[in-house]
Design a protein around this motif. Structure first.
Motif, mmCIF file in Angstrom:
data_model
loop_
_atom_site.group_PDB
_atom_site.id
_atom_site.type_symbol
_atom_site.label_atom_id
_atom_site.label_comp_id
_atom_site.label_asym_id
_atom_site.label_seq_id
_atom_site.Cartn_x
_atom_site.Cartn_y
_atom_site.Cartn_z
ATOM 1 N N ARG A 196 0.829 -1.218 0.000
ATOM 2 C CA ARG A 196 0.000 0.000 0.000
ATOM 3 C C ARG A 196 0.859 1.262 0.000
ATOM 4 O O ARG A 196 0.556 2.223 -0.709
ATOM 5 C CB ARG A 196 -0.933 0.022 1.210
ATOM 6 N N ILE A 197 1.923 1.261 0.783
ATOM 7 C CA ILE A 197 2.802 2.435 0.852
ATOM 8 C C ILE A 197 3.498 2.645 -0.495
ATOM 9 O O ILE A 197 3.556 3.778 -1.004
ATOM 10 C CB ILE A 197 3.827 2.279 1.991
ATOM 11 N N LEU A 198 4.042 1.580 -1.076
ATOM 12 C CA LEU A 198 4.738 1.723 -2.348
ATOM 13 C C LEU A 198 3.795 2.104 -3.488
ATOM 14 O O LEU A 198 4.175 2.871 -4.373
ATOM 15 C CB LEU A 198 5.482 0.434 -2.696
ATOM 16 N N ARG A 199 2.580 1.592 -3.483
ATOM 17 C CA ARG A 199 1.611 1.984 -4.512
ATOM 18 C C ARG A 199 1.183 3.432 -4.344
ATOM 19 O O ARG A 199 0.869 4.115 -5.318
ATOM 20 C CB ARG A 199 0.379 1.080 -4.482
ATOM 21 N N TRP A 200 1.179 3.919 -3.116
ATOM 22 C CA TRP A 200 0.834 5.319 -2.855
ATOM 23 C C TRP A 200 1.966 6.245 -3.306
ATOM 24 O O TRP A 200 1.722 7.298 -3.885
ATOM 25 C CB TRP A 200 0.541 5.499 -1.367
ATOM 26 N N VAL A 201 3.211 5.821 -3.062
ATOM 27 C CA VAL A 201 4.367 6.638 -3.424
ATOM 28 C C VAL A 201 4.632 6.564 -4.930
ATOM 29 O O VAL A 201 4.932 7.587 -5.557
ATOM 30 C CB VAL A 201 5.609 6.173 -2.629
ATOM 31 N N ARG A 202 4.573 5.359 -5.511
ATOM 32 C CA ARG A 202 4.863 5.175 -6.934
ATOM 33 C C ARG A 202 3.722 4.397 -7.588
ATOM 34 O O ARG A 202 3.821 3.189 -7.795
ATOM 35 C CB ARG A 202 6.169 4.415 -7.114
ATOM 36 N N PRO A 203 2.636 5.064 -7.946
ATOM 37 C CA PRO A 203 1.467 4.338 -8.471
ATOM 38 C C PRO A 203 1.685 3.715 -9.849
ATOM 39 O O PRO A 203 0.963 2.799 -10.232
ATOM 40 C CB PRO A 203 0.377 5.401 -8.522
#
Length: 77
Positions: free
Chosen positions: A37-44
């Motif tokens: 979730r964090i990585l998808r938020w930072v680099r979608p």
């Protein structure tokens, strides 16, 4: 004596299954899920790897634990 061996094998197998389920659920859902979730938020635009999700999730939960420890320690003084 054979009953002890059978019982030990069954109990050992059940405990191994419970430990595996707990570890699998904890690692995959809590740690990797948070990291995803964090990585998808930072680099979608990019799909993160499992290793990156695990690392980011682990760092996140360690930071939460450290912050909670610091707040509790500061309030109890």
């Amino acid at each position: 004596m054979p009953i002890d061996e059978v019982t030990g094998s069954v109990v050992g197998g059940i405990l191994r299954l419970v430990a595996w389920l707990f570890f699998d659920v904890f690692i995959e859902i809590v740690i990797q899920g948070t990291g995803y979730r964090i990585l998808r938020w930072v680099r979608p635009e990019k799909t993160p790897s499992d290793a990156a999700c695990t690392l980011v999730g682990l760092v996140f939960w360690l930071a939460i634990a450290a912050a909670t420890f610091a707040v509790v320690r500061a309030t109890l003084r």
